[in-house]
Design a protein around this motif. Structure first.
Motif, PDB file in Angstrom:
ATOM      1  N   CYS A  64      26.943   2.838 -13.470  1.00  0.00           N
ATOM      2  CA  CYS A  64      26.972   1.420 -13.120  1.00  0.00           C
ATOM      3  C   CYS A  64      26.013   1.160 -11.973  1.00  0.00           C
ATOM      4  O   CYS A  64      25.582   2.075 -11.286  1.00  0.00           O
ATOM      5  N   GLY A  65      25.674  -0.117 -11.810  1.00  0.00           N
ATOM      6  CA  GLY A  65      24.976  -0.555 -10.610  1.00  0.00           C
ATOM      7  C   GLY A  65      26.020  -1.153  -9.693  1.00  0.00           C
ATOM      8  O   GLY A  65      27.057  -0.542  -9.452  1.00  0.00           O
ATOM      9  N   LYS A  66      25.754  -2.362  -9.213  1.00  0.00           N
ATOM     10  CA  LYS A  66      26.738  -3.026  -8.369  1.00  0.00           C
ATOM     11  C   LYS A  66      27.765  -3.701  -9.278  1.00  0.00           C
ATOM     12  O   LYS A  66      27.413  -4.481 -10.167  1.00  0.00           O
ATOM     13  N   ILE A  67      29.044  -3.402  -9.056  1.00  0.00           N
ATOM     14  CA  ILE A  67      30.122  -4.043  -9.826  1.00  0.00           C
ATOM     15  C   ILE A  67      30.698  -5.147  -8.959  1.00  0.00           C
ATOM     16  O   ILE A  67      30.906  -4.955  -7.750  1.00  0.00           O
ATOM     17  N   ILE A  68      30.962  -6.314  -9.569  1.00  0.00           N
ATOM     18  CA  ILE A  68      31.603  -7.378  -8.810  1.00  0.00           C
ATOM     19  C   ILE A  68      32.964  -7.726  -9.425  1.00  0.00           C
ATOM     20  O   ILE A  68      33.162  -7.602 -10.625  1.00  0.00           O
ATOM     21  N   LEU A  69      33.892  -8.133  -8.549  1.00  0.00           N
ATOM     22  CA  LEU A  69      35.238  -8.538  -8.973  1.00  0.00           C
ATOM     23  C   LEU A  69      35.397 -10.045  -8.815  1.00  0.00           C
ATOM     24  O   LEU A  69      34.901 -10.626  -7.850  1.00  0.00           O
ATOM     25  N   ASP A  70      36.118 -10.648  -9.768  1.00  0.00           N
ATOM     26  CA  ASP A  70      36.507 -12.053  -9.662  1.00  0.00           C
ATOM     27  C   ASP A  70      37.969 -12.078  -9.203  1.00  0.00           C
ATOM     28  O   ASP A  70      38.857 -11.710  -9.964  1.00  0.00           O
ATOM     29  N   PRO A  71      38.227 -12.513  -7.963  1.00  0.00           N
ATOM     30  CA  PRO A  71      39.596 -12.424  -7.442  1.00  0.00           C
ATOM     31  C   PRO A  71      40.585 -13.388  -8.096  1.00  0.00           C
ATOM     32  O   PRO A  71      41.784 -13.270  -7.879  1.00  0.00           O
ATOM     33  N   TRP A  72      40.104 -14.310  -8.907  1.00  0.00           N
ATOM     34  CA  TRP A  72      40.987 -15.365  -9.436  1.00  0.00           C
ATOM     35  C   TRP A  72      41.378 -15.145 -10.892  1.00  0.00           C
ATOM     36  O   TRP A  72      42.047 -15.979 -11.490  1.00  0.00           O
ATOM     37  N   THR A  73      40.896 -14.070 -11.508  1.00  0.00           N
ATOM     38  CA  THR A  73      41.301 -13.793 -12.890  1.00  0.00           C
ATOM     39  C   THR A  73      41.866 -12.380 -12.991  1.00  0.00           C
ATOM     40  O   THR A  73      41.796 -11.614 -12.040  1.00  0.00           O
TER      41      THR A  73
ATOM     42  N   PHE B 269       0.817  -1.218   0.000  1.00  0.00           N
ATOM     43  CA  PHE B 269       0.000   0.000   0.000  1.00  0.00           C
ATOM     44  C   PHE B 269       0.848   1.265   0.000  1.00  0.00           C
ATOM     45  O   PHE B 269       0.325   2.368   0.026  1.00  0.00           O
ATOM     46  N   ASP B 270       2.153   1.094  -0.012  1.00  0.00           N
ATOM     47  CA  ASP B 270       3.045   2.256   0.069  1.00  0.00           C
ATOM     48  C   ASP B 270       3.464   2.778  -1.295  1.00  0.00           C
ATOM     49  O   ASP B 270       3.636   2.017  -2.250  1.00  0.00           O
ATOM     50  N   THR B 271       3.617   4.107  -1.346  1.00  0.00           N
ATOM     51  CA  THR B 271       4.344   4.737  -2.446  1.00  0.00           C
ATOM     52  C   THR B 271       5.604   5.312  -1.833  1.00  0.00           C
ATOM     53  O   THR B 271       5.539   6.119  -0.901  1.00  0.00           O
ATOM     54  N   MET B 272       6.738   4.851  -2.327  1.00  0.00           N
ATOM     55  CA  MET B 272       8.012   5.215  -1.709  1.00  0.00           C
ATOM     56  C   MET B 272       8.831   6.112  -2.631  1.00  0.00           C
ATOM     57  O   MET B 272       9.054   5.792  -3.796  1.00  0.00           O
ATOM     58  N   LEU B 273       9.286   7.235  -2.060  1.00  0.00           N
ATOM     59  CA  LEU B 273      10.246   8.080  -2.771  1.00  0.00           C
ATOM     60  C   LEU B 273      11.639   7.515  -2.513  1.00  0.00           C
ATOM     61  O   LEU B 273      12.012   7.292  -1.353  1.00  0.00           O
ATOM     62  N   ILE B 274      12.386   7.257  -3.571  1.00  0.00           N
ATOM     63  CA  ILE B 274      13.780   6.842  -3.439  1.00  0.00           C
ATOM     64  C   ILE B 274      14.638   7.915  -4.091  1.00  0.00           C
ATOM     65  O   ILE B 274      14.481   8.193  -5.282  1.00  0.00           O
ATOM     66  N   THR B 275      15.508   8.545  -3.315  1.00  0.00           N
ATOM     67  CA  THR B 275      16.401   9.561  -3.870  1.00  0.00           C
ATOM     68  C   THR B 275      17.767   8.920  -4.083  1.00  0.00           C
ATOM     69  O   THR B 275      18.393   8.456  -3.141  1.00  0.00           O
ATOM     70  N   GLY B 276      18.197   8.865  -5.350  1.00  0.00           N
ATOM     71  CA  GLY B 276      19.499   8.290  -5.671  1.00  0.00           C
ATOM     72  C   GLY B 276      19.351   6.846  -6.123  1.00  0.00           C
ATOM     73  O   GLY B 276      18.751   6.032  -5.427  1.00  0.00           O
ATOM     74  N   ALA B 277      19.866   6.540  -7.318  1.00  0.00           N
ATOM     75  CA  ALA B 277      19.803   5.166  -7.836  1.00  0.00           C
ATOM     76  C   ALA B 277      21.192   4.634  -8.135  1.00  0.00           C
ATOM     77  O   ALA B 277      21.463   4.058  -9.183  1.00  0.00           O
ATOM     78  N   GLY B 278      22.110   4.861  -7.191  1.00  0.00           N
ATOM     79  CA  GLY B 278      23.400   4.165  -7.237  1.00  0.00           C
ATOM     80  C   GLY B 278      23.157   2.729  -6.810  1.00  0.00           C
ATOM     81  O   GLY B 278      22.016   2.291  -6.748  1.00  0.00           O
ATOM     82  N   PRO B 279      24.232   1.988  -6.530  1.00  0.00           N
ATOM     83  CA  PRO B 279      24.045   0.582  -6.133  1.00  0.00           C
ATOM     84  C   PRO B 279      23.067   0.418  -4.963  1.00  0.00           C
ATOM     85  O   PRO B 279      22.256  -0.497  -4.965  1.00  0.00           O
ATOM     86  N   VAL B 280      23.135   1.306  -3.970  1.00  0.00           N
ATOM     87  CA  VAL B 280      22.230   1.193  -2.821  1.00  0.00           C
ATOM     88  C   VAL B 280      20.792   1.536  -3.229  1.00  0.00           C
ATOM     89  O   VAL B 280      19.841   0.865  -2.835  1.00  0.00           O
ATOM     90  N   GLY B 281      20.620   2.585  -4.047  1.00  0.00           N
ATOM     91  CA  GLY B 281      19.290   2.972  -4.508  1.00  0.00           C
ATOM     92  C   GLY B 281      18.667   1.925  -5.425  1.00  0.00           C
ATOM     93  O   GLY B 281      17.472   1.648  -5.343  1.00  0.00           O
ATOM     94  N   LEU B 282      19.487   1.332  -6.295  1.00  0.00           N
ATOM     95  CA  LEU B 282      18.971   0.262  -7.160  1.00  0.00           C
ATOM     96  C   LEU B 282      18.577  -0.945  -6.303  1.00  0.00           C
ATOM     97  O   LEU B 282      17.562  -1.599  -6.555  1.00  0.00           O
ATOM     98  N   GLY B 283      19.365  -1.205  -5.270  1.00  0.00           N
ATOM     99  CA  GLY B 283      19.003  -2.267  -4.316  1.00  0.00           C
ATOM    100  C   GLY B 283      17.680  -1.957  -3.639  1.00  0.00           C
ATOM    101  O   GLY B 283      16.856  -2.843  -3.393  1.00  0.00           O
ATOM    102  N   ALA B 284      17.453  -0.679  -3.351  1.00  0.00           N
ATOM    103  CA  ALA B 284      16.187  -0.258  -2.733  1.00  0.00           C
ATOM    104  C   ALA B 284      15.021  -0.515  -3.688  1.00  0.00           C
ATOM    105  O   ALA B 284      13.931  -0.902  -3.255  1.00  0.00           O
ATOM    106  N   ILE B 285      15.252  -0.304  -4.980  1.00  0.00           N
ATOM    107  CA  ILE B 285      14.188  -0.573  -5.960  1.00  0.00           C
ATOM    108  C   ILE B 285      13.862  -2.073  -5.966  1.00  0.00           C
ATOM    109  O   ILE B 285      12.696  -2.470  -6.017  1.00  0.00           O
ATOM    110  N   VAL B 286      14.901  -2.905  -5.870  1.00  0.00           N
ATOM    111  CA  VAL B 286      14.674  -4.359  -5.789  1.00  0.00           C
ATOM    112  C   VAL B 286      13.798  -4.678  -4.575  1.00  0.00           C
ATOM    113  O   VAL B 286      12.791  -5.382  -4.684  1.00  0.00           O
ATOM    114  N   ASN B 287      14.180  -4.151  -3.415  1.00  0.00           N
ATOM    115  CA  ASN B 287      13.440  -4.462  -2.183  1.00  0.00           C
ATOM    116  C   ASN B 287      12.017  -3.906  -2.207  1.00  0.00           C
ATOM    117  O   ASN B 287      11.067  -4.587  -1.807  1.00  0.00           O
TER     118      ASN B 287
END
Ligand SMILES: [Zn+2]
Ligand SMILES: [Zn+2]
Length: 347
Positions: A338-347, A170-188
């Protein structure tokens, strides 16, 4: 495990690279984790400023990860072969905050470098990392390391905020900022069925938010922004707002665009002063203002459910780099495209 491992460090202004150091040894209830996925967070800020000498705290790159337990010093809460999430290292595990799951507020932090005997500090941008057994929640079999790694800074701050605010359909949510944390907020927010109104300036991030299903997005400098947000919500304002931008203007917008009896939560770090006038902003509005730093460890099964069931995780993770290209990865991170960037430590 004997031998050397690679870790990423800041080498100067806009300069990062790999160095070698001995693999840390498990000790007491701290076990050795072979890192598989290293999400990037705000490390690009240290990279921009070249804060990288050995005794600088900023040289501790990274505080997130997913990996596999490969060695233990004694029988403990995890076993060799367990797939786990790393959430930084240091809380004591015994104080009231740790026991209640709110370990970030631990008042008795262990110094990682001192505990491991390392001569220079190590963060999570490394091939191996020690972690306390109680703070290594398991990734279920059917969840990949990549997605499991989103259980910390990718989804954690907004998940904690939405738990505290009780956000639902039932909520309408304002999200300010769509960096990795804000994009995560959109997911949630989307997982919970809430409608999202986004305020963001970076075109790449607006596009990504729209791809995630956000239908209403405004620029932060639009004229009459509060009125426009109210127009979208029967003239009342949003029921809840989440600041993921971390600037005074966005914090103020969250307060102004939220309706009476609504809730505002701050999760983006900000050290500048925000002016709040208690009578109009809080008492006469009946507004609840909350500060939230991640989520309770007790809620880990719930965040894992979001990770398992949300179709938006693949959009939250925008890029994957070999750790040997940490320089390129940090440079991209600093562009905000970018959104969330991940690193592969083995390559
Ligand atoms: Zn503690
Ligand atoms: Zn983080």
């Amino acid at each position: 495990m004997e031998g050397m491992m690679r870790k990423a460090v800041i080498l100067g202004e806009r300069k990062a690279g790999l160095v070698e150091m001995p693999i840390p040894k498990p000790k007491k209830d701290w076990v050795l984790v072979r890192m598989q996925v290293i999400p990037m967070c705000t490390e690009y800020k240290a990279w921009l400023h070249g804060e990288g000498n050995a005794d600088s705290r900023m040289n501790i790159l990274g505080h997130e990860g997913a990996g596999e337990v490969v060695e233990v010093a004694q029988p403990c809460g995890v076993n060799v072969g367990d797939r786990v999430v790393l959430m930084g290292a240091g809380p004591c595990g015994r104080c009231e905050y740790c026991r209640s799951g709110n370990f970030l507020h631990c008042s008795n932090q262990t110094n990682y470098a001192q505990f491991t005997g390392e001569t220079e500090p190590t963060g999570a941008y490394a091939q191996y990392r020690l972690g306390a057994d109680w703070l290594l929640p398991k990734i279920p079999e059917d969840v990949s390391f990549e997605k499991g790694a989103m259980a910390w800074c990718g989804l954690g701050p907004s998940f904690g905020a939405m738990q505290t605010m009780g956000v639902g359909a039932f909520d309408t949510m304002l999200i300010t900022g769509a960096g990795p944390v804000g994009l995560g907020a959109i997911v949630n927010a989307t997982y919970r069925g809430a409608r999202v109104i986004l305020v963001e300036k970076e075109p790449w991030r607006i596009e990504r938010a729209k791809a995630m299903g956000v239908k209403t997005a405004f620029l932060p400098d639009e004229e009459g922004l509060v009125a426009k947000i109210k127009e979208q919500t029967d003239g009342l304002g949003v029921t809840c707002a989440l600041d993921c931008a971390g600037v005074v203007a966005s914090e103020r917008l969250c307060i102004d665009a939220t309706r009476a009896k609504g809730k505002v939560c701050f999760i983006a770090e900000c050290s500048d002063k925000l002016a709040i006038t208690v009578s109009p902003d809080m008492i006469r509005k009946g507004l609840t203002i909350i500060g939230q730093w991640h989520y309770s460890l007790n809620d880990f099964p719930m965040i894992m459910q979001v990770i398992r069931e949300s179709p938006l995780l693949d959009l939250l993770i925008s890029h994957c780099f070999p750790m040997s290209q940490v320089q390129e990865a940090l440079a991209l991170s600093a562009t905000h495209q970018c959104g969330k960037i991940i690193l592969d430590p083995w390559t």
